[in-house]
Design a protein around this motif. Structure first.
Motif, PDB file in Angstrom:
ATOM      1  N   TRP A   1     -11.929   7.902  -4.607  1.00 17.53           N
ATOM      2  CA  TRP A   1     -13.020   7.183  -5.270  1.00 17.53           C
ATOM      3  C   TRP A   1     -13.942   6.571  -4.224  1.00 17.53           C
ATOM      4  CZ3 TRP A   1     -11.957   2.381  -8.872  1.00 17.53           C
ATOM      5  CH2 TRP A   1     -13.156   1.951  -9.456  1.00 17.53           C
ATOM      6  N   CYS A   2     -13.337   5.886  -3.259  1.00 15.26           N
ATOM      7  CA  CYS A   2     -14.107   5.240  -2.193  1.00 15.26           C
ATOM      8  C   CYS A   2     -14.939   6.254  -1.403  1.00 15.26           C
ATOM      9  CB  CYS A   2     -13.144   4.497  -1.270  1.00 15.26           C
ATOM     10  SG  CYS A   2     -13.931   3.626   0.088  1.00 15.26           S
ATOM     11  N   MET A   3     -14.368   7.415  -1.154  1.00 13.95           N
ATOM     12  CA  MET A   3     -15.037   8.443  -0.353  1.00 13.95           C
ATOM     13  C   MET A   3     -15.880   9.395  -1.207  1.00 13.95           C
ATOM     14  SD  MET A   3     -14.184   7.537   2.616  1.00 13.95           S
ATOM     15  CE  MET A   3     -14.841   8.902   3.538  1.00 13.95           C
ATOM     16  N   VAL A   4     -15.894   9.177  -2.511  1.00 16.28           N
ATOM     17  CA  VAL A   4     -16.613  10.007  -3.493  1.00 16.28           C
ATOM     18  C   VAL A   4     -16.158  11.467  -3.391  1.00 16.28           C
ATOM     19  CG1 VAL A   4     -18.844  10.444  -4.581  1.00 16.28           C
ATOM     20  CG2 VAL A   4     -18.569   8.414  -3.179  1.00 16.28           C
ATOM     21  N   TRP A   5     -14.843  11.641  -3.304  1.00 14.66           N
ATOM     22  CA  TRP A   5     -14.244  12.968  -3.357  1.00 14.66           C
ATOM     23  C   TRP A   5     -13.830  13.211  -4.802  1.00 14.66           C
ATOM     24  CZ3 TRP A   5     -10.558  11.771   1.298  1.00 14.66           C
ATOM     25  CH2 TRP A   5     -11.288  11.791   2.487  1.00 14.66           C
ATOM     26  N   LYS A   6     -14.768  13.665  -5.584  1.00 15.28           N
ATOM     27  CA  LYS A   6     -14.580  13.772  -7.038  1.00 15.28           C
ATOM     28  C   LYS A   6     -13.371  14.602  -7.449  1.00 15.28           C
ATOM     29  CE  LYS A   6     -19.453  13.077  -7.992  1.00 15.28           C
ATOM     30  NZ  LYS A   6     -20.676  13.632  -8.567  1.00 15.28           N
ATOM     31  N   PRO A   7     -13.217  15.826  -6.934  1.00 16.62           N
ATOM     32  CA  PRO A   7     -12.075  16.633  -7.402  1.00 16.62           C
ATOM     33  C   PRO A   7     -10.727  15.954  -7.154  1.00 16.62           C
ATOM     34  CG  PRO A   7     -13.650  18.029  -6.240  1.00 16.62           C
ATOM     35  CD  PRO A   7     -14.083  16.603  -6.016  1.00 16.62           C
ATOM     36  N   LEU A   8     -10.539  15.395  -5.951  1.00 13.56           N
ATOM     37  CA  LEU A   8      -9.265  14.737  -5.643  1.00 13.56           C
ATOM     38  C   LEU A   8      -9.081  13.487  -6.502  1.00 13.56           C
ATOM     39  CD1 LEU A   8      -6.673  14.592  -3.970  1.00 13.56           C
ATOM     40  CD2 LEU A   8      -7.977  13.277  -2.261  1.00 13.56           C
ATOM     41  N   GLY A   9     -10.130  12.699  -6.640  1.00 11.53           N
ATOM     42  CA  GLY A   9     -10.031  11.485  -7.454  1.00 11.53           C
ATOM     43  C   GLY A   9      -9.642  11.792  -8.885  1.00 11.53           C
ATOM     44  N   LEU A  10     -10.314  12.770  -9.472  1.00 14.61           N
ATOM     45  CA  LEU A  10     -10.019  13.143 -10.862  1.00 14.61           C
ATOM     46  C   LEU A  10      -8.630  13.756 -10.986  1.00 14.61           C
ATOM     47  CD1 LEU A  10     -13.519  14.580 -11.776  1.00 14.61           C
ATOM     48  CD2 LEU A  10     -12.545  12.387 -12.507  1.00 14.61           C
ATOM     49  N   LEU A  11      -8.246  14.563 -10.017  1.00 16.34           N
ATOM     50  CA  LEU A  11      -6.928  15.188 -10.028  1.00 16.34           C
ATOM     51  C   LEU A  11      -5.815  14.139  -9.952  1.00 16.34           C
ATOM     52  CD1 LEU A  11      -5.381  17.920  -9.925  1.00 16.34           C
ATOM     53  CD2 LEU A  11      -5.469  17.716  -7.440  1.00 16.34           C
ATOM     54  N   MET A  12      -6.005  13.103  -9.159  1.00 18.46           N
ATOM     55  CA  MET A  12      -4.978  12.088  -8.953  1.00 18.46           C
ATOM     56  C   MET A  12      -4.797  11.167 -10.159  1.00 18.46           C
ATOM     57  SD  MET A  12      -3.358  12.468  -6.151  1.00 18.46           S
ATOM     58  CE  MET A  12      -3.442  14.203  -6.508  1.00 18.46           C
ATOM     59  N   VAL A  13      -5.742  11.182 -11.095  1.00 17.77           N
ATOM     60  CA  VAL A  13      -5.577  10.368 -12.307  1.00 17.77           C
ATOM     61  C   VAL A  13      -4.339  10.821 -13.073  1.00 17.77           C
ATOM     62  CG1 VAL A  13      -6.558   9.828 -14.577  1.00 17.77           C
ATOM     63  CG2 VAL A  13      -8.024   9.778 -12.545  1.00 17.77           C
TER      64      VAL A  13
ATOM     65  N   HIS B   1       4.378   6.910  -7.072  1.00 15.95           N
ATOM     66  CA  HIS B   1       3.300   6.382  -7.903  1.00 15.95           C
ATOM     67  C   HIS B   1       2.251   5.676  -7.030  1.00 15.95           C
ATOM     68  CE1 HIS B   1       1.786   3.107 -10.669  1.00 15.95           C
ATOM     69  NE2 HIS B   1       1.360   4.213 -11.220  1.00 15.95           N
ATOM     70  N   ILE B   2       2.717   4.854  -6.106  1.00 23.58           N
ATOM     71  CA  ILE B   2       1.804   4.138  -5.206  1.00 23.58           C
ATOM     72  C   ILE B   2       1.025   5.119  -4.347  1.00 23.58           C
ATOM     73  CG2 ILE B   2       1.698   2.544  -3.244  1.00 23.58           C
ATOM     74  CD1 ILE B   2       4.166   1.125  -4.576  1.00 23.58           C
ATOM     75  N   LEU B   3       1.683   6.168  -3.862  1.00 26.79           N
ATOM     76  CA  LEU B   3       1.002   7.190  -3.061  1.00 26.79           C
ATOM     77  C   LEU B   3      -0.139   7.829  -3.852  1.00 26.79           C
ATOM     78  CD1 LEU B   3       0.741   9.122  -0.599  1.00 26.79           C
ATOM     79  CD2 LEU B   3       2.438  10.569  -1.752  1.00 26.79           C
ATOM     80  N   PHE B   4       0.144   8.251  -5.078  1.00 21.94           N
ATOM     81  CA  PHE B   4      -0.901   8.872  -5.911  1.00 21.94           C
ATOM     82  C   PHE B   4      -2.035   7.893  -6.199  1.00 21.94           C
ATOM     83  CE2 PHE B   4       2.537  11.846  -7.698  1.00 21.94           C
ATOM     84  CZ  PHE B   4       2.191  12.851  -6.813  1.00 21.94           C
ATOM     85  N   TRP B   5      -1.683   6.644  -6.467  1.00 17.67           N
ATOM     86  CA  TRP B   5      -2.676   5.615  -6.767  1.00 17.67           C
ATOM     87  C   TRP B   5      -3.597   5.401  -5.562  1.00 17.67           C
ATOM     88  CZ3 TRP B   5      -0.874   0.660  -9.729  1.00 17.67           C
ATOM     89  CH2 TRP B   5      -1.965  -0.054 -10.204  1.00 17.67           C
ATOM     90  N   LEU B   6      -3.007   5.317  -4.376  1.00 22.54           N
ATOM     91  CA  LEU B   6      -3.811   5.157  -3.164  1.00 22.54           C
ATOM     92  C   LEU B   6      -4.712   6.365  -2.926  1.00 22.54           C
ATOM     93  CD1 LEU B   6      -1.253   3.465  -0.783  1.00 22.54           C
ATOM     94  CD2 LEU B   6      -3.367   2.468  -1.653  1.00 22.54           C
ATOM     95  N   LEU B   7      -4.174   7.565  -3.123  1.00 24.76           N
ATOM     96  CA  LEU B   7      -5.002   8.769  -2.955  1.00 24.76           C
ATOM     97  C   LEU B   7      -6.171   8.769  -3.935  1.00 24.76           C
ATOM     98  CD1 LEU B   7      -2.295  11.527  -2.393  1.00 24.76           C
ATOM     99  CD2 LEU B   7      -3.976  10.696  -0.732  1.00 24.76           C
ATOM    100  N   LYS B   8      -5.908   8.342  -5.184  1.00 23.66           N
ATOM    101  CA  LYS B   8      -6.982   8.271  -6.182  1.00 23.66           C
ATOM    102  C   LYS B   8      -8.061   7.297  -5.744  1.00 23.66           C
ATOM    103  CE  LYS B   8      -6.795   5.693  -9.822  1.00 23.66           C
ATOM    104  NZ  LYS B   8      -7.995   4.914  -9.472  1.00 23.66           N
ATOM    105  N   ASP B   9      -7.659   6.120  -5.301  1.00 23.14           N
ATOM    106  CA  ASP B   9      -8.637   5.109  -4.909  1.00 23.14           C
ATOM    107  C   ASP B   9      -9.358   5.451  -3.606  1.00 23.14           C
ATOM    108  OD1 ASP B   9      -8.241   3.714  -7.217  1.00 23.14           O
ATOM    109  OD2 ASP B   9      -7.208   2.024  -6.297  1.00 23.14           O
ATOM    110  N   ILE B  10      -8.678   6.100  -2.689  1.00 26.42           N
ATOM    111  CA  ILE B  10      -9.350   6.561  -1.461  1.00 26.42           C
ATOM    112  C   ILE B  10     -10.386   7.623  -1.815  1.00 26.42           C
ATOM    113  CG2 ILE B  10      -9.024   7.909   0.660  1.00 26.42           C
ATOM    114  CD1 ILE B  10      -6.318   6.363   0.971  1.00 26.42           C
TER     115      ILE B  10
END
Length: 119
Positions: free
Chosen positions: A16-28, A5-14
């Motif tokens: 977001w920070c890097m404006v990698w939309k597909p990965l951010g949305l996928l990690m939700v 869970h923490i891994l996915f959360w960090l990937l989502k927030d990273i």
């Protein structure tokens, strides 16, 4: 599961920070899904359930905020004083409400019940 869970959360927030939309949305999806499963598994323990529900609402708010920035409606005014980003306050405040209820109502009841049993 909590570590994943923490891994996915960090990937989502990273993302977001890097404006990698597909990965951010996928990690939700996995981040929120695992948070819900953890809350469900701890439902027998009021303290754990309250904190895990607060996390579910935190991730929901955080994911909405990220999405609002990704799609540019974070600065759109819903009312003169409220923008799209401000709507993230709804799940944030629900999570806070869950914790307040636990600490102000449930925990004192548990403490009184424990005192009654030990007398």
């Amino acid at each position: 599961m909590e570590n994943t869970h923490i891994l996915f959360w960090l990937l989502k927030d990273i993302a977001w920070c890097m404006v990698w939309k597909p990965l951010g949305l996928l990690m939700v999806v996995p981040t929120l899904s695992i948070a819900v499963v953890i809350a469900w598994r701890t439902r027998a323990y009021a303290s754990e359930l309250a904190h895990n529900l607060a996390i579910v609402f935190w991730i929901t708010a955080n994911s909405y905020w990220m999405t609002s920035e990704f799609f540019g409606f974070d600065t759109v005014h819903v009312t003169p004083a409220v923008t799209g980003k401000h709507l993230a306050l709804v799940p944030f405040l629900i999570g806070l409400g869950v914790l307040l209820y636990y600490y102000l109502v449930t925990k004192p009841r548990e403490n009184r019940a424990a005192e009654t049993v030990t007398m």
